[in-house]
Design a protein around this motif. Structure first.
Motif, PDB file in Angstrom:
ATOM      1  N   VAL A  19       9.489   2.202 -26.578  1.00 22.51           N
ATOM      2  CA  VAL A  19      10.562   3.078 -27.184  1.00 22.51           C
ATOM      3  C   VAL A  19       9.932   4.551 -27.140  1.00 22.51           C
ATOM      4  N   PHE A  50       9.203   5.812 -23.577  1.00 17.13           N
ATOM      5  CA  PHE A  50      10.398   5.889 -22.661  1.00 17.13           C
ATOM      6  C   PHE A  50      11.070   7.224 -23.347  1.00 17.13           C
ATOM      7  N   MET A  51      10.954   7.548 -24.380  1.00 14.25           N
ATOM      8  CA  MET A  51      11.528   8.816 -24.934  1.00 14.25           C
ATOM      9  C   MET A  51      10.608   9.755 -24.452  1.00 14.25           C
ATOM     10  N   ARG A  81       9.268   9.718 -21.548  1.00  9.25           N
ATOM     11  CA  ARG A  81       9.393   9.441 -19.965  1.00  9.25           C
ATOM     12  C   ARG A  81       7.976   8.527 -19.606  1.00  9.25           C
ATOM     13  N   ARG A  82       7.403   8.053 -20.570  1.00 12.79           N
ATOM     14  CA  ARG A  82       6.182   7.086 -20.229  1.00 12.79           C
ATOM     15  C   ARG A  82       6.737   5.670 -19.907  1.00 12.79           C
ATOM     16  N   LEU A  83       5.714   4.953 -19.451  1.00 10.69           N
ATOM     17  CA  LEU A  83       5.857   3.473 -19.500  1.00 10.69           C
ATOM     18  C   LEU A  83       5.573   2.692 -20.544  1.00 10.69           C
ATOM     19  N   MET A  99       1.820  -1.700 -20.156  1.00 10.30           N
ATOM     20  CA  MET A  99       2.215  -2.303 -18.898  1.00 10.30           C
ATOM     21  C   MET A  99       1.334  -3.243 -18.366  1.00 10.30           C
ATOM     22  N   TRP A 159      13.487   5.820 -33.024  1.00  8.83           N
ATOM     23  CA  TRP A 159      14.210   7.241 -32.212  1.00  8.83           C
ATOM     24  C   TRP A 159      13.867   8.518 -33.160  1.00  8.83           C
ATOM     25  N   VAL A 160      14.098   8.288 -34.479  1.00  2.30           N
ATOM     26  CA  VAL A 160      13.668   9.357 -35.319  1.00  2.30           C
ATOM     27  C   VAL A 160      12.523   9.736 -35.165  1.00  2.30           C
ATOM     28  N   ALA A 203      10.425   9.832 -32.632  1.00  2.00           N
ATOM     29  CA  ALA A 203      10.477  10.455 -31.334  1.00  2.00           C
ATOM     30  C   ALA A 203      10.902  11.682 -31.375  1.00  2.00           C
ATOM     31  N   SER A 204      11.839  12.007 -32.130  1.00  2.00           N
ATOM     32  CA  SER A 204      12.664  13.221 -32.135  1.00  2.00           C
ATOM     33  C   SER A 204      12.282  14.276 -33.230  1.00  2.00           C
TER      34      SER A 204
END
Ligand code: SF4
Ligand code: SF4
Ligand code: SF4
Ligand code: SF4
Ligand code: FES
Lengths: 826, 348, 207
Positions: B42, B45-46, B48-50, B53, B310-311, B313-314
């Motif tokens: 997550v 993604f936030m 913009r990475r993968l 993998m 999410w938090v 990341a933000s």
């Protein structure tokens, strides 16, 4: 001895407003250079004659435009180096040089050390105004060492000049190029000098002067050294390395006794092999000229040496057991001092066939003259002398420095020369118009010296016996000659003995005969000359001559009556205005002669150092214990100029040195060069540390390398000399112990750019009669050799080389240089 | 206290409880691992990475790889550490986290099918032990988890550890107050400490608790972040300030246990929040004739979990003093006021 | 210079712009008000929105920035200075390198070594050429100095090796003769300037 002391007269000149001192009679260019002033000049070579090929050396002297390389200074002369007009000329000249010059500086072997580049930049040539169609010129190999790329050649004629004026071979010359003609319009538009220089340049190219593709010269490589561009390169060096990659190691040429200044230029062998390799030899060509051995015999290092403890211990044992050390002239002063120490401390005999005779001769000379060493050197001869006499030296083979001096005196000093030698050499007469050759019978060197006394001695000073003896050769006879001199028929006749063409006058029988008295000098006839004409010739030779010198060679040292000869030399010096130089036979013969007390004969167990022996120390890598070769060690050498010269190690050496043996045997300082200061002061050495020795030249050519050995000058009585022993003359087939030019020892032989074979050298006719292979039978043995025809030799005497120690040629010849032998076809 | 759903179910045997415990242990540990994977994904993604993998499809087996790595890594114990405490500290963290979970309903009840030998027919309950003081127990247990980092930090003879430990004490103790006070209001409404009752209460009311008690919800969430040591309150082991805080000297599986504990706590908090404030599981919620209650609570839990990531990341993290200011000067008064108001409402 | 002076020294021209960061509240009340306004204004949610949007874009709109090196590589700038390539002449396939040795000379870390020889066509030929990439600092001087544009920095930047000294030989760097058509002209370090023609002076030519 009566040295003509010419005090150099100094004049003052003004260059660009500053006053300088200059030697009288010097060219403006040289005067400027001596005062560290730069005057552009391409074609002029110091010590050679000006050729006026480049014309870039234009200066203004006293308001007139002159070429500084051929205008002599005058008291009060005002010189301006740059005037607008001259700058314009120079720029035009450089532009012309750049016309069609290939743009291949990137690969050129000059790699930036290029005078064309330098002057192009110096004169700011950034655009080109001239053009002409190019001519295709083919690359050529002129000899085993010379590679010529005419595309790069700027026809400055430095190569031809040095070859003619210094080396004496005159093997190359300018020839027609077959290029397009200059556009006539240029004549009007171009600066004058630039035009005429171009006109000449466009028509010429360099080629062997004998008309063939091969120079057939002595392969000294001096032309390569002086070439300002990459046109002449040694074949082996073409495209091998950039100059800037090479590390220069200042050294002394090891083989001949010239002791010429050289640089070993080294860099790692290749990408895989990072051990350093010598790529070429360069020299300060303005001040020294090298011979072929100095320039091309460089890769003789001992590469396989390792610290082999077993061999080292064996060597120690061998020395303990030995009675004699046998060695040769290829040894540094330091090593010679070590051997002398061994002699003193361990009672070893020192046996050295190459040097012993020379040492004895020197001792005789010293006893007779009171001088420890000869009075002049080859450089001084070149600078001052205008009359040279050579006795007992095969000039081309024995001593390049003497050959160059002999030749240079003829060319530069409007000199004259007398050459006494039993073996005819076609090159010597070409040195100058006033060279008189005496191919005398073997053994008559004394007679030659008597002739010198006769010609030059102050008769007042001569002892009366000598005077009488000389007079005894003179006969006055009544001869019948033709009355009308103008009807004399002159003819070229082949002289049977020398194989040379000589001018002989014949009497015409129909003429009215008349009796006159003529005095004949028997000495001249004895020496194979033509007494009837010599007087005139000599008179011509003596015109305007002031400074006389005499060169003595190895033949004299090995003469049966060497002692008497030494005395005669002393007498010549004492009674004639002649300075003498002697060539030490090979390498460091002088150093050995001064340092070591040599013995006459070996005995018992022998340790050979680069020589045959029961135990062999060898720098060739073939002995029982490896030693460093001359390019792998530091040390000093003494040369023909009576100098002690420092030499340095160019390539790596991994084995033991003589000093290591010394440490174990009798104790020794840490390094070989620690011996330098200990060299015997009583023999003229100065006790200067190795690291304090200088090694350079001044701008005016003053030699500052090492130091000059001090010589004692003791006033002595005139020596008592014996008469010439005319019966000592050898007859029959005679072998002469003489090496081909460029070969001096096993080390030159080992070098890959020296090609001269170990063979019997004979004149063309003699070689034909001998066939391909011949056995030379001496009293005490024989040697079988291939026969090589030497086009420059005349006469019947054959040359047997001695440069391979293992062949034992010295032993065959014993105490002399000439032997009567039997030549058997083999 | 009314009849609970549990009462309607088959008898809970000790075998069932044991199986449930093992299940929780296994699955939550695995989930914790999976949590790390999800977190990395997550966050990636936030940004913009993968994210991971390369191990397994979409990097799924990265967890396994990490597990293997953690298990096989050398276990380093610093020379001057108090060895015993150093060793057990991570166990405390992990253990308290899991014990807390024992009173939380995770996964539906089920009966092991008859055809399976030995265990066939055993009933496995959704809650390992449905304590009637469920919430209290859970919160208590989580609070006890404080000892893990505290002891770890103090035992390792490392200044970062000590600072980490000090921060742990301060942060956990402070926010324990907020958690407790914030959840008091709902408890007052429901009148029970059992999660099942919370679930049922909301089901009966038909409204999620968060709408009754928005302030409590927000406070609880904030406190939950602090309790689980998540950004923006990750002061305990904030790399930029204290290297790794209480975990500085830990390596290998011991460090891994802290990690598992942290993720288990995150799950616990998510579960509590879902059940207490977001309606919990309602077995009677039907979709196309299937009971999707369990699915819904899964989604709710997942949402909270995601929210934490999410938090992270933000938001930037805050200073310790701001944290304390927030706790004692803002959140606690708010919680008290909330309780007062709730009490008034309940009384009226 | 004293420490004080040193600290106060004027470094460069002070042409910085100061952002308007507002005033920090000082009283508790002001702080509380700020807290509330920020919370209510939803600044926190703006943060969440930003990251959420980024995630959405990354996942569903192909705005994923990861380059799956080494399976995927970014195009590199022609000015990038990676492992050297030795180029050939396109027409003849001959080496461009004439063996002038300038690169060897200029190399700041002395890592180029070359052997040259006189070849059968009377030309200078590079018989071997190596660069020790363990020493090379990729300064680009060699490419810059090369008069033939023969040595250039190619795009191969993966030069990890097991040993500190890592040599590349001539053949490793030389364009393979069968790949000549793929040889790229190079417009980075050392390439001739676009206005090179203008800098050349005209010379009268006689052919
Ligand atoms: S001689 Fe060689 S270095 Fe000099 S200008 Fe010509 S190509 Fe260039
Ligand atoms: S070969 Fe060299 S030295 Fe001789 S003329 Fe040409 S440029 Fe001059
Ligand atoms: S990039 Fe720089 S260091 Fe590397 S080989 Fe070229 S010149 Fe030498
Ligand atoms: S600079 Fe260029 S042409 Fe010269 S040697 Fe190096 S690669 Fe070859
Ligand atoms: S140097 Fe005088 S003409 Fe060339």
């Amino acid at each position: 001895m009566s040295e003509v002391k010419t005090v150099e007269n100094m004049v003052s000149i003004t260059i660009d407003g500053t006053e300088y001192k200059a030697k009288e009679g010097e060219y403006i260019l040289n005067a400027a250079r001596a005062n560290d002033i730069f005057v552009p000049a391409i074609c002029y070579l110091t010590r050679c004659s000006p050729t006026l090929a480049c014309r870039i050396c234009l200066v203004e002297a006293d308001g007139k435009q002159v070429y500084s390389c051929n205008t002599k200074v005058k008291e009060g002369m005002e010189v301006t180096i740059d005037t607008p007009n001259i700058l314009e000329e120079r720029r035009a000249i450089m532009e012309v040089y750049d016309v069609n010059h290939p743009l291949q500086c990137g690969v050129c072997d000059k790699s930036g050390e290029c005078e064309l580049q330098n002057y192009t930049l110096e004169l700011g040539v950034d655009s080109q105004s001239y053009m002409i169609p190019d001519t295709k010129r083919e690359v050529a190999n002129w000899s085993s060492v010379l590679h010529y790329d005419p595309g790069l050649c700027i026809v400055c004629e430095r190569c031809t000049t040095v070859c003619k004026d210094m080396i004496g071979d005159a093997a190359i010359t300018t020839t027609k190029r077959g290029g397009a003609d200059l556009d006539k319009a240029y004549k009007e538009t171009m600066p004058k000098d630039a035009y005429s220089m171009w006109n000449k340049l466009q028509k010429s190219v360099i080629a062997p002067s004998n008309g063939t593709d091969e120079t057939n010269c002595s392969d000294c490589g001096e032309c390569v050294a002086v070439c300002p561009v990459g046109a002449l390169v040694s074949r082996d060096f073409v495209y091998q390395s950039n100059a800037w990659d090479l590390k220069r190691v200042p050294a002394v040429a090891a083989h001949s006794s010239d002791g010429a200044q050289i640089y070993y230029e080294v860099k790692p062998t290749s990408i895989e092999d990072r051990t350093e390799k010598i790529f070429r030899i360069t020299n300060e060509w303005s001040y020294v000229s090298l011979d072929g051995s100095a320039r091309f015999a460089y890769d003789f290092q001992n590469t396989t040496a390792t610290k082999d403890k077993a061999a080292f211990d064996a060597a120690i044992e061998a020395f303990k057991k030995a009675e004699t050390v046998r060695f040769n002239a290829m040894i540094t002063n330091e090593e010679a001092a070590m051997l002398q120490t061994l002699k003193e401390k361990m009672g070893l005999k020192l046996y050295n066939l190459e040097v012993r005779a020379f040492q004895k001769f020197l001792n005789h000379y010293e006893a007779a003259s009171g001088n420890a060493l000869w009075s002049t050197d080859t450089d001084a001869i070149m600078k001052k002398s205008d009359f040279v006499i050579s006795i007992g030296a095969a000039l081309r083979n024995d001593s390049p420095a003497m050959k160059y001096a002999f030749n240079n005196v003829q060319k530069m000093n409007k000199g004259a020369g007398l050459y006494f030698h039993p073996v005819g050499d076609t090159l010597i007469p070409t040195f100058g118009k006033n060279v008189e050759i005496f191919n005398h019978k073997v053994g008559l060197e004394e007679a030659a010296l008597y002739l010198v006394l006769d010609l030059f001695a102050d008769k007042e000073k001569l002892p009366s016996e000598v005077k009488d003896y000389i007079e005894s050769f003179k006969t006055t006879e009544t001869k019948t000659i033709k009355e009308k001199v103008e009807k004399t028929v002159k003819e070229m006749v082949l002289n049977e003995e020398t194989g040379e063409e000589e001018e002989v006058s014949k009497k015409v029988k129909e003429m009215v005969e008349k009796e006159i008295t003529v005095s004949t000098n028997g000495l001249i006839d004895l020496l194979g000359g033509d007494a009837s004409k010599f007087d005139d010739v000599f008179a011509k030779m003596m015109k305007k001559k002031e400074n006389f010198s005499m060169m003595l060679g190895e033949d004299l040292y090995y003469h049966d009556k060497a002692e008497n000869i030494a005395k005669l030399v002393a007498l010549v010096e004492a009674t004639c205005p002649i300075n003498v130089v002697m060539t030490p036979p090979k390498s460091n013969a002088l150093g050995v002669a001064l340092i070591c007390e040599l013995d006459d004969a070996p005995s018992g167990y022998t340790v050979g150092y680069n020589e045959n022996g029961d135990f062999k120390l060898s720098a060739l890598g073939t002995g029982d214990l490896d030693m460093p070769a001359m390019n792998q060690q530091e040390g000093t050498l003494c040369n023909i100029g009576k100098r002690l010269l420092p030499t340095n190690a160019a390539v790596e050496y991994n084995g033991y040195e003589l000093n290591d043996l010394m440490k174990v045997l009798v104790g020794a300082p840490e390094l070989t060069i620690d011996w330098t200061a200990t060299l015997p002061k009583e023999r003229g050495f100065k006790g200067i540390e190795f690291d304090a020795l200088t090694n350079s030249f001044d701008n005016d050519g003053t030699d500052n390398r090492g130091y000059v050995l001090e010589t004692s000058n003791v006033e002595t009585e005139l020596p008592e000399v014996e008469k010439c022993d005319e019966n000592a003359v050898l007859e029959g087939d005679i072998a002469y112990r003489c090496n081909p030019a460029r070969q001096f020892n096993d080390f030159t032989d080992k070098s890959h750019e020296i090609f001269e074979a170990f063979a019997l050298y004979a004149s063309v006719e003699k070689a034909e009669s001998l066939g391909d292979k011949v056995e030379v039978v001496f009293e005490n043995g024989s040697i079988t050799l291939d026969v090589v025809a030497d086009a420059k030799m005349t006469g019947d005497i054959v040359k047997v080389p001695d440069y391979r120690a293992a062949e034992g040629v010295y032993d065959l010849f014993g105490e002399s240089r000439y032997k009567t032998v039997t030549l058997r076809k083999a | 206290m009314g009849e609970t759903v549990v009462d309607l179910l088959p008898e809970v045997t000790w075998v069932g409880v044991l199986i449930k415990a093992v299940l929780i242990l296994a699955i939550i540990s695995a989930l914790a691992g999976f949590g790390t994977f999800i977190e990395r994904k997550v966050l990636a993604f936030m940004q913009r990475r993968l994210g991971p993998m390369h191990v397994g499809p979409y990097g799924l087996l990265q967890i396994a790889a990490d597990g293997i790595k953690l298990f096989t890594k050398e276990d380093i114990i610093p020379q001057n550490a108090n060895k015993f405490i150093f060793k057990i500290a991570p166990v405390i963290t992990a253990a308290t986290a899991f014990i807390a979970l024992s009173a939380v309903p995770v996964f539906p009840d089920f009966t092991i099918p008859e055809f399976i030998p030995v265990l066939g027919g055993v009933f496995v309950p959704s809650i390992a032990s449905d304590l009637n003081i469920g919430i209290l127990f859970v919160l208590g247990m989580m609070a006890a988890g404080l000892y893990g980092p505290l002891l770890a930090g103090m035992s390792q003879a490392n200044k970062w550890g000590i600072i980490g430990a000090a921060r742990t004490a301060v942060q956990f103790l402070s926010y324990e107050v907020v958690t407790g006070l914030s959840i008091l209001a709902p408890i007052m409404l429901v009148g029970s400490l059992s999660f099942v009752d919370f679930n049922n209460y909301q089901h009966d009311e038909g409204v999620w608790m968060m709408f009754y008690q928005p302030v409590a919800f927000v406070l609880f969430l904030i406190a939950g972040f602090a309790e689980t040591n998540r950004t923006p309150f990750d002061l305990l082991e904030h790399e930029a300030e204290v290297v790794s805080g209480y975990a500085t000297e830990y390596s290998g599986m011991r460090w891994g246990m802290f990690f598992i504990g942290e993720y288990a706590n995150m799950i616990t908090i998510s579960v509590i929040a879902s059940i207490v404030f977001m309606g919990g599981y309602n077995p009677e919620t039907m979709l196309f004739g299937f009971s999707i209650g369990w699915l819904l609570i899964m989604l709710k839990i997942a949402f909270f979990f995601f929210l934490m990531l999410w938090v992270r990341a933000s938001w930037p993290h805050i200073r310790p003093d701001q944290l304390m200011w927030l706790c004692w000067k803002v959140l606690m008064p708010l919680a008290l006021i909330n309780i007062l108001i709730t009490a008034l409402v309940v009384m009226v | 210079m004293s420490l004080e002076q040193f600290k106060n020294r004027n470094v460069g021209v002070q042409n910085y712009t100061t952002l308007d960061v507002g005033v920090s509240p000082t009283t508790n009340k002001a702080k509380f008000v700020q807290f509330i306004t920020r919370a209510v204004k939803g600044e926190l949610f703006v943060g969440l929105w930003v990251t959420g949007k980024a995630m959405f874009k990354a996942l569903f709109q192909g705005d994923m920035h990861t380059v799956k090196y080494p399976f995927e590589k970014m195009p590199i700038s022609p000015r990038y200075r990676a492992i050297h390539d030795m180029l050939r002449l396109l027409e003849s396939g001959s080496y461009r390198c004439i063996g002038c040795g300038l690169c060897e000379k200029i190399c700041i870390s002395n890592c180029i070594s070359m052997d040259t020889r006189y070849d059968e066509n009377q030309r200078k030929e590079v018989s071997e050429y190596t660069i020790n990439f363990g020493r090379c600092i990729f300064c680009g001087y060699c490419a810059e100095v090369c008069p033939e544009l023969a040595i250039v920095h190619g795009p191969r930047y993966e030069n990890a090796s097991e040993q500190r000294a890592g040599f590349s030989l001539f053949e490793d760097m030389l364009t393979p003769i069968d790949k000549l058509n793929l040889q790229q002209e190079y417009d980075g370090f050392g390439a001739i300037s676009p206005n090179a023609d203008e800098n050349i002076k005209q010379t009268p030519l006689a052919y």
